[in-house]
Design an enzyme around this catalytic site. Structure first.
Site, mmCIF file in Angstrom:
data_model
loop_
_atom_site.group_PDB
_atom_site.id
_atom_site.type_symbol
_atom_site.label_atom_id
_atom_site.label_comp_id
_atom_site.label_asym_id
_atom_site.label_seq_id
_atom_site.Cartn_x
_atom_site.Cartn_y
_atom_site.Cartn_z
ATOM 1 N N ASN A 212 16.902 30.387 -6.764
ATOM 2 C CA ASN A 212 17.211 30.611 -5.358
ATOM 3 C C ASN A 212 18.678 30.244 -5.135
ATOM 4 O O ASN A 212 19.402 29.895 -6.074
ATOM 5 C CB ASN A 212 16.267 29.833 -4.450
ATOM 6 C CG ASN A 212 16.320 28.318 -4.669
ATOM 7 O OD1 ASN A 212 17.348 27.768 -5.104
ATOM 8 N ND2 ASN A 212 15.218 27.642 -4.398
ATOM 9 N N ARG A 213 19.119 30.315 -3.899
ATOM 10 C CA ARG A 213 20.543 30.072 -3.617
ATOM 11 C C ARG A 213 20.965 28.663 -4.043
ATOM 12 O O ARG A 213 21.967 28.484 -4.736
ATOM 13 C CB ARG A 213 20.805 30.276 -2.119
ATOM 14 C CG ARG A 213 22.273 30.090 -1.751
ATOM 15 C CD ARG A 213 22.532 30.091 -0.254
ATOM 16 N NE ARG A 213 23.961 29.945 -0.016
ATOM 17 C CZ ARG A 213 24.794 30.947 0.230
ATOM 18 N NH1 ARG A 213 24.337 32.192 0.290
ATOM 19 N NH2 ARG A 213 26.085 30.725 0.418
ATOM 20 N N LYS A 214 20.198 27.667 -3.632
ATOM 21 C CA LYS A 214 20.526 26.280 -3.959
ATOM 22 C C LYS A 214 20.582 26.083 -5.467
ATOM 23 O O LYS A 214 21.509 25.450 -6.000
ATOM 24 C CB LYS A 214 19.486 25.349 -3.338
ATOM 25 C CG LYS A 214 19.691 23.864 -3.615
ATOM 26 C CD LYS A 214 18.672 23.053 -2.832
ATOM 27 C CE LYS A 214 18.843 21.549 -3.093
ATOM 28 N NZ LYS A 214 18.467 21.170 -4.459
ATOM 29 N N GLU A 215 19.604 26.627 -6.179
ATOM 30 C CA GLU A 215 19.564 26.487 -7.636
ATOM 31 C C GLU A 215 20.723 27.210 -8.306
ATOM 32 O O GLU A 215 21.245 26.749 -9.327
ATOM 33 C CB GLU A 215 18.225 27.004 -8.161
ATOM 34 C CG GLU A 215 17.040 26.142 -7.746
ATOM 35 C CD GLU A 215 15.707 26.839 -7.900
ATOM 36 O OE1 GLU A 215 14.675 26.153 -7.815
ATOM 37 O OE2 GLU A 215 15.688 28.081 -8.080
ATOM 38 N N ASP A 289 7.298 32.304 -7.080
ATOM 39 C CA ASP A 289 6.305 32.676 -8.085
ATOM 40 C C ASP A 289 5.975 34.162 -7.978
ATOM 41 O O ASP A 289 5.839 34.864 -8.986
ATOM 42 C CB ASP A 289 5.024 31.868 -7.893
ATOM 43 C CG ASP A 289 5.259 30.362 -7.955
ATOM 44 O OD1 ASP A 289 6.235 29.946 -8.585
ATOM 45 O OD2 ASP A 289 4.451 29.618 -7.365
#
Length: 342
Positions: A212-215, A289
């Site tokens: 995701n964006r944060k990751e 998922d």
């Protein structure tokens, strides 16, 4: 790429779903049991300034890598899960839930020195109030990893693609990932991975990674300072994606962006923004998922990367409209591709 090129015909989706039963996928990673406690709040506790939840019901669903496998079988594919559970009631319940979802659990190991991961979410009036995690987070022992690798080797020659669900609970270790990458390269198997940056692993040369964006920023070692801009005008996001493509060299990088949809990045090609198709967002639990499961299934069925991204974007748009860890059915997928009513 223009908007017209982002269209995917309903007929093509129907053909994939009709052939989904031929696809065989292997899911390895951290398995969890998701517990949902549902109730109503009408007053504040006299003991402390906290709401009092009046219990209505509870439900249990496969979580983590188990939810990836459940999403595959919900779409009609055949899925085998490889991972560990504890010798406890939660582990037995998770096995039963997976069996009910037609997931092959022959690759599951029961370990006596670990607890099955349980995530308990308290829901009041369709809103999550708090989450309680009960889990063992240490890396698997060398002997347990060897047993998992033996289970993986038994199944690899009978599958079309492999998905790794790393949630930082200790199942996906570097020795396991190194062997899995080597075996998949030898067999020409597609290998997707949903990363957890807190768990430092060598993620180089995978078929697909889906942060995701944060990751994405964490994996790139960068700070996120431009949230809210349109993705194609978001210079820090585009730079972080370029950094991951250059350093990790995946075949594909798919950055999930919540209400902004997703960004498909390929080497030597401009990034492609795919806007969300979600009509309402009730709960994002497990949406990642659904994305990695539906994208990898589409690839296994012969879709191009762009087609697979559109397919997974629609799947995510369906599940975020549900409360709790959810999966999408073929009927819901087809409905999401129906032309809008006049």
């Amino acid at each position: 790429m223009n908007t017209t090129a982002l269209c995917l015909s309903r007929q093509r989706v129907r053909q994939w779903l009709q052939r989904a039963g031929r696809a065989r996928l292997l899911v390895v990673g951290d398995l969890m049991l998701d517990q949902f406690v549902w109730g109503h709040v009408h007053r504040i506790s006299p003991e402390a300034p906290v709401p009092v939840l009046e219990f209505v019901r509870e439900s249990f669903m496969p979580g983590g890598a188990a939810n990836v496998a459940r999403n595959l079988t919900a779409l009609g594919a055949r899925a085998t899960v490889v991972g560990v559970v504890g010798n406890d009631a939660a582990g037995r319940q998770l096995k039963d839930l997976l069996a009910a979802e037609k997931v092959d659990t022959s690759g599951l190991l029961t370990l006596y020195d670990r607890h099955t991961s349980i995530k308990t979410r308290i829901i009041a009036h369709q809103q999550q109030v708090v989450r309680l995690d009960r889990e063992t987070r240490g890396d698997l022992s060398a002997s347990a990893t060897r047993r998992l690798l033996e289970a993986l080797r038994r199944h690899l020659d009978r599958v079309d693609a492999v998905i790794v669900g790393d949630y930082g609970k200790g199942v996906v270790t570097q020795p396991l990932l190194d062997e899995l990458k080597r075996w998949c390269r030898e067999r020409g198997l597609w290998l997707s991975l949903d990363p957890k940056p807190v768990h430092r692993l060598d993620l180089s040369r995978l078929s697909l990674i889906t942060p995701n964006r944060k990751e994405t920023f964490e994996l790139a070692g960068m700070s996120d300072g431009a949230r809210g801009l349109p993705p194609m005008q978001d210079a820090p996001l585009l730079q972080a994606a370029r950094e991951l493509l250059q350093r990790l060299q995946p075949a594909l990088l798919l950055v999930t962006l919540g209400e902004q949809g997703m960004l498909l990045c390929r080497r030597d090609q401009p990034p492609l923004h795919i806007p969300t198709v979600a009509r309402e967002v009730f709960d994002v639990s497990g949406a990642g998922d659904t994305v990695i499961a539906s994208f990898t299934l589409a690839i296994a069925l012969g879709a191009s990367p762009v087609e697979a991204a559109i397919f997974s974007n629609h799947a995510a748009g369906v599940v975020v409209g549900k409360v709790g860890t959810a999966a999408v059915t073929p009927e819901e997928m087809l409905a999401s591709f129906a032309p809008p009513r006049a």
